[in-house]
Write a protein that holds these residues in place. Structure first.
Motif, PDB file in Angstrom:
ATOM      1  N   UNK A 193      48.900  34.950  27.079  1.00 42.48           N
ATOM      2  CA  UNK A 193      49.438  33.409  27.818  1.00 42.48           C
ATOM      3  C   UNK A 193      48.102  33.039  28.784  1.00 42.48           C
ATOM      4  N   UNK A 194      47.864  31.793  29.185  1.00 36.84           N
ATOM      5  CA  UNK A 194      46.942  31.783  30.140  1.00 36.84           C
ATOM      6  C   UNK A 194      47.668  30.438  30.986  1.00 36.84           C
ATOM      7  N   UNK A 195      47.310  30.390  32.339  1.00 36.70           N
ATOM      8  CA  UNK A 195      47.717  29.407  33.063  1.00 36.70           C
ATOM      9  C   UNK A 195      46.817  28.320  33.150  1.00 36.70           C
ATOM     10  N   UNK A 196      47.218  27.167  33.998  1.00 40.83           N
ATOM     11  CA  UNK A 196      46.332  26.123  34.038  1.00 40.83           C
ATOM     12  C   UNK A 196      45.070  26.638  34.956  1.00 40.83           C
ATOM     13  N   UNK A 197      43.861  25.816  34.833  1.00 45.47           N
ATOM     14  CA  UNK A 197      42.751  26.267  35.919  1.00 45.47           C
ATOM     15  C   UNK A 197      43.452  25.837  37.223  1.00 45.47           C
ATOM     16  N   UNK A 198      43.118  26.641  38.235  1.00 48.37           N
ATOM     17  CA  UNK A 198      43.374  26.278  39.639  1.00 48.37           C
ATOM     18  C   UNK A 198      42.149  26.484  40.600  1.00 48.37           C
ATOM     19  N   UNK A 199      42.159  25.696  41.739  1.00 46.86           N
ATOM     20  CA  UNK A 199      41.219  25.900  42.639  1.00 46.86           C
ATOM     21  C   UNK A 199      41.731  26.863  43.811  1.00 46.86           C
ATOM     22  N   UNK A 200      40.875  27.875  44.121  1.00 43.22           N
ATOM     23  CA  UNK A 200      41.113  28.720  45.250  1.00 43.22           C
ATOM     24  C   UNK A 200      40.022  28.610  46.225  1.00 43.22           C
ATOM     25  N   UNK A 201      40.230  28.909  47.497  1.00 36.86           N
ATOM     26  CA  UNK A 201      39.260  28.664  48.338  1.00 36.86           C
ATOM     27  C   UNK A 201      39.271  29.955  48.991  1.00 36.86           C
ATOM     28  N   UNK A 213      20.863  30.729  43.824  1.00 39.44           N
ATOM     29  CA  UNK A 213      21.029  29.576  45.014  1.00 39.44           C
ATOM     30  C   UNK A 213      22.599  28.778  44.664  1.00 39.44           C
ATOM     31  N   UNK A 214      22.720  28.447  45.871  1.00 37.67           N
ATOM     32  CA  UNK A 214      24.274  27.840  46.050  1.00 37.67           C
ATOM     33  C   UNK A 214      24.069  26.511  45.293  1.00 37.67           C
ATOM     34  N   UNK A 215      24.891  26.219  44.398  1.00 36.82           N
ATOM     35  CA  UNK A 215      25.102  24.955  43.629  1.00 36.82           C
ATOM     36  C   UNK A 215      25.160  23.703  44.523  1.00 36.82           C
ATOM     37  N   UNK A 216      24.492  22.633  44.255  1.00 39.85           N
ATOM     38  CA  UNK A 216      24.625  21.432  45.043  1.00 39.85           C
ATOM     39  C   UNK A 216      25.547  20.424  44.430  1.00 39.85           C
ATOM     40  N   UNK A 217      27.056  20.909  44.899  1.00 38.88           N
ATOM     41  CA  UNK A 217      28.101  20.246  44.340  1.00 38.88           C
ATOM     42  C   UNK A 217      29.169  20.404  45.380  1.00 38.88           C
ATOM     43  N   UNK A 218      30.437  20.532  44.870  1.00 37.47           N
ATOM     44  CA  UNK A 218      31.527  20.805  45.824  1.00 37.47           C
ATOM     45  C   UNK A 218      31.220  22.236  46.891  1.00 37.47           C
ATOM     46  N   UNK A 219      32.019  22.385  47.705  1.00 40.41           N
ATOM     47  CA  UNK A 219      31.870  23.561  48.726  1.00 40.41           C
ATOM     48  C   UNK A 219      31.735  24.905  47.872  1.00 40.41           C
ATOM     49  N   UNK A 220      30.737  25.616  47.982  1.00 42.16           N
ATOM     50  CA  UNK A 220      30.591  26.980  47.105  1.00 42.16           C
ATOM     51  C   UNK A 220      31.742  27.901  47.194  1.00 42.16           C
ATOM     52  N   UNK A 221      32.675  27.786  48.094  1.00 49.08           N
ATOM     53  CA  UNK A 221      33.657  28.767  48.341  1.00 49.08           C
ATOM     54  C   UNK A 221      34.919  28.294  47.750  1.00 49.08           C
ATOM     55  N   UNK A 222      34.912  26.862  46.910  1.00 47.08           N
ATOM     56  CA  UNK A 222      35.959  26.550  46.128  1.00 47.08           C
ATOM     57  C   UNK A 222      35.899  26.928  44.808  1.00 47.08           C
ATOM     58  N   UNK A 223      36.603  27.898  44.320  1.00 43.86           N
ATOM     59  CA  UNK A 223      36.337  28.388  43.123  1.00 43.86           C
ATOM     60  C   UNK A 223      37.583  28.074  42.061  1.00 43.86           C
ATOM     61  N   UNK A 224      37.284  28.094  40.826  1.00 39.91           N
ATOM     62  CA  UNK A 224      38.254  27.652  40.034  1.00 39.91           C
ATOM     63  C   UNK A 224      38.487  28.884  39.156  1.00 39.91           C
ATOM     64  N   UNK A 225      39.821  29.161  38.958  1.00 40.25           N
ATOM     65  CA  UNK A 225      40.198  30.276  38.191  1.00 40.25           C
ATOM     66  C   UNK A 225      41.327  30.037  37.230  1.00 40.25           C
ATOM     67  N   UNK A 226      41.617  31.022  36.282  1.00 37.09           N
ATOM     68  CA  UNK A 226      42.465  30.826  35.408  1.00 37.09           C
ATOM     69  C   UNK A 226      43.216  32.260  35.123  1.00 37.09           C
TER      70      UNK A 226
END
Length: 231
Positions: free
Chosen positions: A184-192, A165-178
């Motif tokens: 080395x790792x980047x900072x976390x960023x949001x991708x739509x 089930x789609x979580x009840x929070x921000x729009x479900x297509x807003x994904x956090x990636x790293x």
């Protein structure tokens, strides 16, 4: 965010075909992003990308051009194409690969020229980050288009990522990636990833006429947008 993706593209171009680029997310295990994907030739491009390239007309701004593969195809077709990317390393690679017109800039800050076509492939529209960012991008895109110009981008519905089930929070297509690469790792960023219905609603509200010109059974689609003329 550190230029992890640009470094992976740069190293691959300079013969490092072994090091792996990983993407971490909040919904499941890490995934490998094959860097070779950014170096595809026209025979390896999927139907959606072929469709997009064939709908380009006039002067083209290839936004988030990566290693420049789409720009190179358009250039071979004698199109007037400019490749834009925020990464200094990626833009170095594009120039080395023979892309004639390359700009290193943040698309949200870029306003130097106007074009007939804005092209964003490989879910390049994801740079918007969230739905508010998508609205901001659509407003900015109008300033980059010549009269009669068009915006071409692909995206997809990622509801399948949530089988419980789609979580009840921000729009479900807003994904956090790293990104992770060579220790080395980047900072976390949001991708739509924006589903077609939501895209149509927001684009209409922001004064765009939309035509979906390609879609498949996996919820992926290609949209062509024109600003609505206001008398």
């Amino acid at each position: 965010m550190s230029d992890i993706l640009g470094q992976a593209i740069y190293n691959y171009h300079h013969s490092d075909r072994v090091s792996k680029l990983w993407i971490y997310n909040r919904y499941g295990p890490r995934e490998e992003m094959p860097v070779r994907t950014y170096f595809r030739n026209e025979d390896d491009m999927p139907d959606l990308e072929w469709c997009a390239l064939n709908h380009c007309n006039g002067s083209v701004l290839d936004v988030g051009a990566g290693a420049g593969s789409h720009s190179l195809v358009l250039q071979q077709w004698n199109a007037a194409v400019t490749a834009l990317d925020i990464s200094p390393l990626a833009t170095d690679v594009m120039r080395a690969r023979g892309v004639a017109d390359v700009i290193q800039a943040d698309i949200f800050a870029y306003n130097a020229r106007q074009y007939d076509t804005l092209l964003m492939l490989m879910n390049g529209i994801g740079i918007a980050g969230d739905l508010d960012g998508f609205r901001r991008f659509l407003r900015h895109a109008k300033t980059l288009l010549l009269p009669g110009g068009q915006l071409l981008f692909d995206s997809s519905d990622v509801a399948y990522l949530y089988p419980d089930g789609i979580p009840d929070r921000d729009y479900y297509g807003q994904i956090s990636y790293q990104y992770a690469y060579k220790g080395e790792r980047s900072e976390w960023f949001s991708w739509l990833y924006i589903d077609e219905k939501t895209m149509l609603e927001i684009a209409g509200e922001e004064g765009w006429q939309v035509e979906v010109i390609f879609e498949d059974e996996y919820g992926q689609y290609l949209a062509k947008l024109h600003p609505v003329s206001r008398l």
